[in-house]
Design a protein around this motif. Structure first.
Motif, mmCIF file in Angstrom:
data_model
loop_
_atom_site.group_PDB
_atom_site.id
_atom_site.type_symbol
_atom_site.label_atom_id
_atom_site.label_comp_id
_atom_site.label_asym_id
_atom_site.label_seq_id
_atom_site.Cartn_x
_atom_site.Cartn_y
_atom_site.Cartn_z
ATOM 1 N N GLN A 191 0.824 -1.205 0.000
ATOM 2 C CA GLN A 191 0.000 0.000 0.000
ATOM 3 C C GLN A 191 0.862 1.259 0.000
ATOM 4 N N GLU A 192 1.970 1.245 0.712
ATOM 5 C CA GLU A 192 2.890 2.383 0.710
ATOM 6 C C GLU A 192 3.484 2.587 -0.687
ATOM 7 N N ASP A 193 3.860 1.496 -1.359
ATOM 8 C CA ASP A 193 4.386 1.588 -2.722
ATOM 9 C C ASP A 193 3.330 2.129 -3.678
ATOM 10 N N ASP A 194 2.086 1.643 -3.538
ATOM 11 C CA ASP A 194 0.988 2.126 -4.378
ATOM 12 C C ASP A 194 0.746 3.616 -4.148
ATOM 13 N N ARG A 195 0.794 4.023 -2.888
ATOM 14 C CA ARG A 195 0.584 5.432 -2.547
ATOM 15 C C ARG A 195 1.674 6.296 -3.181
ATOM 16 N N ALA A 196 2.924 5.877 -3.078
ATOM 17 C CA ALA A 196 4.027 6.639 -3.669
ATOM 18 C C ALA A 196 3.877 6.723 -5.185
ATOM 19 N N TYR A 197 3.480 5.622 -5.806
ATOM 20 C CA TYR A 197 3.265 5.609 -7.256
ATOM 21 C C TYR A 197 2.155 6.583 -7.643
ATOM 22 N N LEU A 198 1.046 6.556 -6.908
ATOM 23 C CA LEU A 198 -0.069 7.443 -7.216
ATOM 24 C C LEU A 198 0.300 8.914 -7.009
ATOM 25 N N ILE A 199 1.107 9.191 -6.019
ATOM 26 C CA ILE A 199 1.553 10.570 -5.809
ATOM 27 C C ILE A 199 2.409 11.032 -6.986
ATOM 28 N N ARG A 200 3.309 10.156 -7.454
ATOM 29 C CA ARG A 200 4.122 10.507 -8.626
ATOM 30 C C ARG A 200 3.233 10.736 -9.846
ATOM 31 N N GLN A 201 2.224 9.892 -10.030
ATOM 32 C CA GLN A 201 1.304 10.055 -11.151
ATOM 33 C C GLN A 201 0.534 11.367 -11.042
ATOM 34 N N LEU A 202 0.106 11.703 -9.831
ATOM 35 C CA LEU A 202 -0.647 12.934 -9.604
ATOM 36 C C LEU A 202 0.212 14.160 -9.900
ATOM 37 N N VAL A 203 1.458 14.150 -9.447
ATOM 38 C CA VAL A 203 2.365 15.267 -9.719
ATOM 39 C C VAL A 203 2.592 15.407 -11.223
ATOM 40 N N ALA A 204 2.803 14.299 -11.903
ATOM 41 C CA ALA A 204 3.009 14.338 -13.356
ATOM 42 C C ALA A 204 1.756 14.858 -14.067
ATOM 43 N N CYS A 218 -8.379 6.182 -15.135
ATOM 44 C CA CYS A 218 -8.369 6.398 -13.694
ATOM 45 C C CYS A 218 -7.825 5.143 -13.003
ATOM 46 N N VAL A 219 -6.959 5.379 -12.019
ATOM 47 C CA VAL A 219 -6.405 4.282 -11.225
ATOM 48 C C VAL A 219 -6.758 4.569 -9.772
ATOM 49 N N CYS A 220 -7.410 3.624 -9.133
ATOM 50 C CA CYS A 220 -7.791 3.781 -7.734
ATOM 51 C C CYS A 220 -7.157 2.658 -6.909
ATOM 52 N N VAL A 221 -6.650 3.032 -5.749
ATOM 53 C CA VAL A 221 -6.040 2.062 -4.846
ATOM 54 C C VAL A 221 -6.551 2.334 -3.451
ATOM 55 N N SER A 222 -6.950 1.286 -2.759
ATOM 56 C CA SER A 222 -7.377 1.427 -1.370
ATOM 57 C C SER A 222 -6.141 1.451 -0.489
ATOM 58 N N VAL A 223 -5.979 2.558 0.247
ATOM 59 C CA VAL A 223 -4.827 2.699 1.121
ATOM 60 C C VAL A 223 -5.069 1.934 2.415
ATOM 61 N N CYS A 224 -6.265 1.962 2.897
ATOM 62 C CA CYS A 224 -6.651 1.141 4.041
ATOM 63 C C CYS A 224 -8.108 0.764 3.814
ATOM 64 N N LEU A 225 -8.754 0.248 4.798
ATOM 65 C CA LEU A 225 -10.127 -0.213 4.610
ATOM 66 C C LEU A 225 -11.093 0.925 4.308
ATOM 67 N N CYS A 226 -10.775 2.154 4.733
ATOM 68 C CA CYS A 226 -11.746 3.233 4.595
ATOM 69 C C CYS A 226 -11.300 4.359 3.668
ATOM 70 N N VAL A 227 -10.108 4.304 3.074
ATOM 71 C CA VAL A 227 -9.608 5.388 2.240
ATOM 72 C C VAL A 227 -9.161 4.831 0.895
ATOM 73 N N SER A 228 -9.600 5.477 -0.174
ATOM 74 C CA SER A 228 -9.147 5.124 -1.518
ATOM 75 C C SER A 228 -8.517 6.356 -2.145
ATOM 76 N N VAL A 229 -7.453 6.141 -2.921
ATOM 77 C CA VAL A 229 -6.787 7.217 -3.629
ATOM 78 C C VAL A 229 -6.959 6.937 -5.114
ATOM 79 N N CYS A 230 -7.444 7.936 -5.853
ATOM 80 C CA CYS A 230 -7.648 7.779 -7.290
ATOM 81 C C CYS A 230 -6.868 8.853 -8.037
ATOM 82 N N VAL A 231 -6.279 8.470 -9.157
ATOM 83 C CA VAL A 231 -5.613 9.406 -10.048
ATOM 84 C C VAL A 231 -6.209 9.198 -11.430
ATOM 85 N N CYS A 232 -6.681 10.289 -12.032
ATOM 86 C CA CYS A 232 -7.245 10.226 -13.378
ATOM 87 C C CYS A 232 -6.399 11.092 -14.309
#
Length: 138
Positions: free
Chosen positions: A26-39, A95-109
């Motif tokens: 989940q930490e790796d997915d979060r870092a990837y999504l942050i990089r995608q969001l910045v780009a 759009c790519v969505c990843v659940s960071v924990c049971l109650c939070v999802s992060v999506c990048v479109c």
């Protein structure tokens, strides 16, 4: 009694290892999504600047058409006449969505749009003039 405690301990060790692996993923997915969001934000800013530039160029062409000026750098000295612009646009969004924990999802479109426009005018040289002066893409 010790045997039962040992079995529970082994189960807890396996569960702990599974949860650590899940957390790392989940930490790796979060870092990837942050990089995608910045780009995507950088790309969005670049596209906004390009849109502003194209709108300014369009305003210049429309002003020239109202004033009867010739197209700058155009071949044949053809006047800018009222014309019909036909555009075809295609947009694709991913759009790519990843659940960071049971109650939070992060999506990048990320959306990409491509438009092709053709100017149809009464002056046969206008399209060629616009093409060679840089107003229309080759």
């Amino acid at each position: 009694m010790a045997d039962r405690l040992d079995r529970h301990n082994q189960a807890y060790i396996r569960e702990n290892a599974r949860l650590k692996t899940q957390f790392k993923t989940q930490e790796d997915d979060r870092a990837y999504l942050i990089r995608q969001l910045v780009a995507a934000k950088k790309d969005n800013g670049r596209l906004r600047q390009e849109l502003t530039r194209v709108k300014n160029e369009l305003a210049d062409v429309q002003r020239q058409a109202r004033n009867g000026d010739t197209v700058r750098g155009g071949g044949g000295g053809c006047l800018v006449l009222p014309c019909h612009v036909v555009c075809v646009c295609v947009c694709v969004c991913v759009c790519v969505c990843v659940s960071v924990c049971l109650c939070v999802s992060v999506c990048v479109c990320v959306c990409v749009c491509v438009c092709v426009c053709v100017c149809v005018c009464r002056c046969p040289f206008l399209f060629v003039s616009l093409l060679f002066s840089g107003w229309l893409p080759a």
